[in-house]
Design an enzyme around this catalytic site. Sequence first.
Site, PDB file in Angstrom:
ATOM      1  N   CYS A  63      -4.102 123.141 -15.558  1.00  0.00           N
ATOM      2  CA  CYS A  63      -3.823 123.920 -14.350  1.00  0.00           C
ATOM      3  C   CYS A  63      -4.311 125.237 -14.193  1.00  0.00           C
ATOM      4  O   CYS A  63      -4.570 125.968 -15.200  1.00  0.00           O
ATOM      5  CB  CYS A  63      -2.272 124.109 -14.225  1.00  0.00           C
ATOM      6  N   CYS A  67       0.330 131.291 -15.443  1.00  0.00           N
ATOM      7  CA  CYS A  67       1.842 131.672 -15.739  1.00  0.00           C
ATOM      8  C   CYS A  67       2.121 131.676 -17.257  1.00  0.00           C
ATOM      9  O   CYS A  67       1.882 130.767 -18.010  1.00  0.00           O
ATOM     10  CB  CYS A  67       2.771 130.362 -15.175  1.00  0.00           C
ATOM     11  N   CYS A  70       3.857 129.154 -19.558  1.00  0.00           N
ATOM     12  CA  CYS A  70       3.564 127.517 -19.215  1.00  0.00           C
ATOM     13  C   CYS A  70       2.511 127.018 -20.381  1.00  0.00           C
ATOM     14  O   CYS A  70       1.311 127.470 -20.634  1.00  0.00           O
ATOM     15  CB  CYS A  70       2.996 127.457 -18.080  1.00  0.00           C
ATOM     16  N   CYS A 107      13.293 113.599 -11.196  1.00  0.00           N
ATOM     17  CA  CYS A 107      12.413 114.721 -10.685  1.00  0.00           C
ATOM     18  C   CYS A 107      11.005 114.942 -11.342  1.00  0.00           C
ATOM     19  O   CYS A 107      10.828 114.637 -12.735  1.00  0.00           O
ATOM     20  CB  CYS A 107      12.859 116.285 -11.476  1.00  0.00           C
ATOM     21  N   CYS A 138      12.969 114.228  -6.582  1.00  0.00           N
ATOM     22  CA  CYS A 138      12.820 115.621  -6.599  1.00  0.00           C
ATOM     23  C   CYS A 138      11.298 115.689  -7.001  1.00  0.00           C
ATOM     24  O   CYS A 138      10.804 114.916  -7.821  1.00  0.00           O
ATOM     25  CB  CYS A 138      13.444 116.158  -7.388  1.00  0.00           C
ATOM     26  N   CYS A 198      15.295 123.128  -4.597  1.00  0.00           N
ATOM     27  CA  CYS A 198      15.850 123.195  -5.801  1.00  0.00           C
ATOM     28  C   CYS A 198      15.156 124.779  -6.361  1.00  0.00           C
ATOM     29  O   CYS A 198      13.776 124.506  -6.405  1.00  0.00           O
ATOM     30  CB  CYS A 198      15.488 122.354  -6.920  1.00  0.00           C
ATOM     31  N   ARG A 270      22.136 124.476 -12.802  1.00  0.00           N
ATOM     32  CA  ARG A 270      21.735 123.551 -13.680  1.00  0.00           C
ATOM     33  C   ARG A 270      21.462 124.370 -15.028  1.00  0.00           C
ATOM     34  O   ARG A 270      20.587 125.047 -15.078  1.00  0.00           O
ATOM     35  CB  ARG A 270      20.395 122.886 -13.352  1.00  0.00           C
TER      36      ARG A 270
HETATM   37  N1  SAM Z   1       3.201 123.477 -11.195  1.00  0.00           N
HETATM   38  C1  SAM Z   1       4.345 123.689 -10.748  1.00  0.00           C
HETATM   39  C2  SAM Z   1       5.136 125.071 -10.345  1.00  0.00           C
HETATM   40  O1  SAM Z   1       4.488 125.976 -10.825  1.00  0.00           O
HETATM   41  O2  SAM Z   1       6.111 125.074  -9.447  1.00  0.00           O
HETATM   42  C3  SAM Z   1       5.403 122.802 -11.272  1.00  0.00           C
HETATM   43  C4  SAM Z   1       5.721 122.661 -12.850  1.00  0.00           C
HETATM   44  S1  SAM Z   1       6.330 123.931 -13.493  1.00  0.00           S
HETATM   45  C5  SAM Z   1       5.940 123.893 -15.093  1.00  0.00           C
HETATM   46  C6  SAM Z   1       8.091 124.170 -13.230  1.00  0.00           C
HETATM   47  C7  SAM Z   1       8.934 125.159 -13.640  1.00  0.00           C
HETATM   48  O3  SAM Z   1       9.449 125.072 -15.168  1.00  0.00           O
HETATM   49  C8  SAM Z   1       8.502 126.830 -13.826  1.00  0.00           C
HETATM   50  O4  SAM Z   1       8.731 127.294 -12.617  1.00  0.00           O
HETATM   51  C9  SAM Z   1       9.299 127.191 -14.916  1.00  0.00           C
HETATM   52  O5  SAM Z   1      10.570 127.536 -14.211  1.00  0.00           O
HETATM   53  C10 SAM Z   1       9.831 126.000 -15.722  1.00  0.00           C
HETATM   54  N2  SAM Z   1       9.096 126.171 -17.055  1.00  0.00           N
HETATM   55  C11 SAM Z   1       7.684 125.885 -17.316  1.00  0.00           C
HETATM   56  N3  SAM Z   1       7.546 126.327 -18.564  1.00  0.00           N
HETATM   57  C12 SAM Z   1       8.733 126.666 -19.078  1.00  0.00           C
HETATM   58  C13 SAM Z   1       9.040 127.112 -20.577  1.00  0.00           C
HETATM   59  N4  SAM Z   1       8.148 127.279 -21.521  1.00  0.00           N
HETATM   60  N5  SAM Z   1      10.276 127.626 -20.640  1.00  0.00           N
HETATM   61  C14 SAM Z   1      11.243 127.453 -19.729  1.00  0.00           C
HETATM   62  N6  SAM Z   1      10.875 127.154 -18.637  1.00  0.00           N
HETATM   63  C15 SAM Z   1       9.538 126.730 -18.203  1.00  0.00           C
HETATM   64 FE1  SF4 Z   2       0.502 125.501 -13.434  1.00  0.00          FE
HETATM   65 FE2  SF4 Z   2       2.506 125.857 -15.336  1.00  0.00          FE
HETATM   66 FE3  SF4 Z   2       1.985 127.953 -13.561  1.00  0.00          FE
HETATM   67 FE4  SF4 Z   2       3.044 125.650 -12.606  1.00  0.00          FE
HETATM   68  S1  SF4 Z   2       4.001 126.800 -14.122  1.00  0.00           S
HETATM   69  S2  SF4 Z   2       1.676 126.762 -11.682  1.00  0.00           S
HETATM   70  S3  SF4 Z   2       2.028 124.272 -14.048  1.00  0.00           S
HETATM   71  S4  SF4 Z   2       0.573 127.277 -15.097  1.00  0.00           S
END
Ligand code: SAM
Ligand code: SF4
Length: 327
Positions: A63, A67, A70, A107, A138, A198, A270
């Site tokens: 990606c 973030c 992530c 989802c 979802c 959501c 949730r």
């Molecule tokens: N890329 C898309 C986005 O950023 O919306 C969808 C996937 S993203 C991984 C979805 C959500 O997963 C994030 O907004 C975050 O709230 C949650 N998430 C991701 N990594 C996480 C982690 N290590 N611990 C807890 N929640 C996490």
């Molecule tokens: Fe990309 Fe992870 Fe951020 Fe979603 S949460 S935009 S997958 S870096």
Amino acid sequence: MSKENILSEPSVIRHDWLIDEVIHLLTRPLFDVIFSAQGIHRAHFKANQVQLSTLLNIKTGTCSEDCGYCSQSARFKTSIESQPLMALKEVVAAAKEAKAKGATRFCMGAAWRSPKRQDFDKVLEIVKSVKSLGLETCMTLGLLDLEQAEQLKVAGLDYYNHNLDTSAAYYKQITSTHTYQDRLDTLANVRDAHLKVCCGGIFGMGESLEDRAALLQTLANLPIHPDSVPINKLIPIAGTPLAKSEKPDPFDMVRCIAAARILMPTSYIRLSAGRTEMSDELQALCFLAGANSIFYGEKLLTTDNPGVEQDMKLFKRLGIETMSTTD
Ligand code: SAM
Ligand code: SF4
Ligand code: DTB
């Protein structure tokens, strides 16, 4: 009406919460806020019932975004294996299995900043096929414009997951590649396309009490409360900037759930990522505080989740029944 009564009056659905009111909810004695939350919960939902959503990551890693929590950002060296968009057949097989195990919602997540044009037709096909199995659908695909949201709606998508994750102020320290306003704009596009929203956040990224309150205030003051509010506990991922975040007090997670229940009385709250690290007793407290949905199945996106049998055993011990598609 006294302050305590206004804050726990079940019939009032508000969109004008003040930050001080939310801070008050998060700092009340734990049993007081749980007592209020459970009363509100019972006024709007069947007691002792939990909804089950199963997750599948349909595109993994690489990606463009940064973030800090992530595993799937191309910018961090994590141990996940990247995978392009999954084939329709594989997604349908996973959805059928989730339904057979009792999930009512499927989802699907993709590690994108936003869906690419060349992948979007395939995504729409996936939505149509999963919907035709009799599951709620979802997706979480990153930022969407209005046209993409409308196309997803036409294809049969029920919910779009797009988290605000933390307060607007703290978000700048979590990601630099998109803004809080970008996330809010996507939520507006999703609402305008009449998709259900959501939207929630992550607990334990080093945020302050004020950040937690500001996230909950923002969610509760959206024009329509999100239908589902995922409360994730940070899963520390080796190689990400937030891997070494200080562990918060688990009781504060319970407070966040209770506050979410009070602020958004008719939303599904949730209990999301992080359950593998929680004791059965802590999870039970979260359900008592008003959580009535979980991610169900061995895997979240790239990390582990409690097994199906383990969850069913816990629900049996607690006298919790799971929601079926006909509820
Ligand atoms: N890329 C898309 C986005 O950023 O919306 C969808 C996937 S993203 C991984 C979805 C959500 O997963 C994030 O907004 C975050 O709230 C949650 N998430 C991701 N990594 C996480 C982690 N290590 N611990 C807890 N929640 C996490
Ligand atoms: Fe990309 Fe992870 Fe951020 Fe979603 S949460 S935009 S997958 S870096
Ligand atoms: C949400 O709020 N939590 C889910 C879902 N929406 C997409 C994702 C949790 C991800 C946990 C870390 C991982 O498995 O990579």
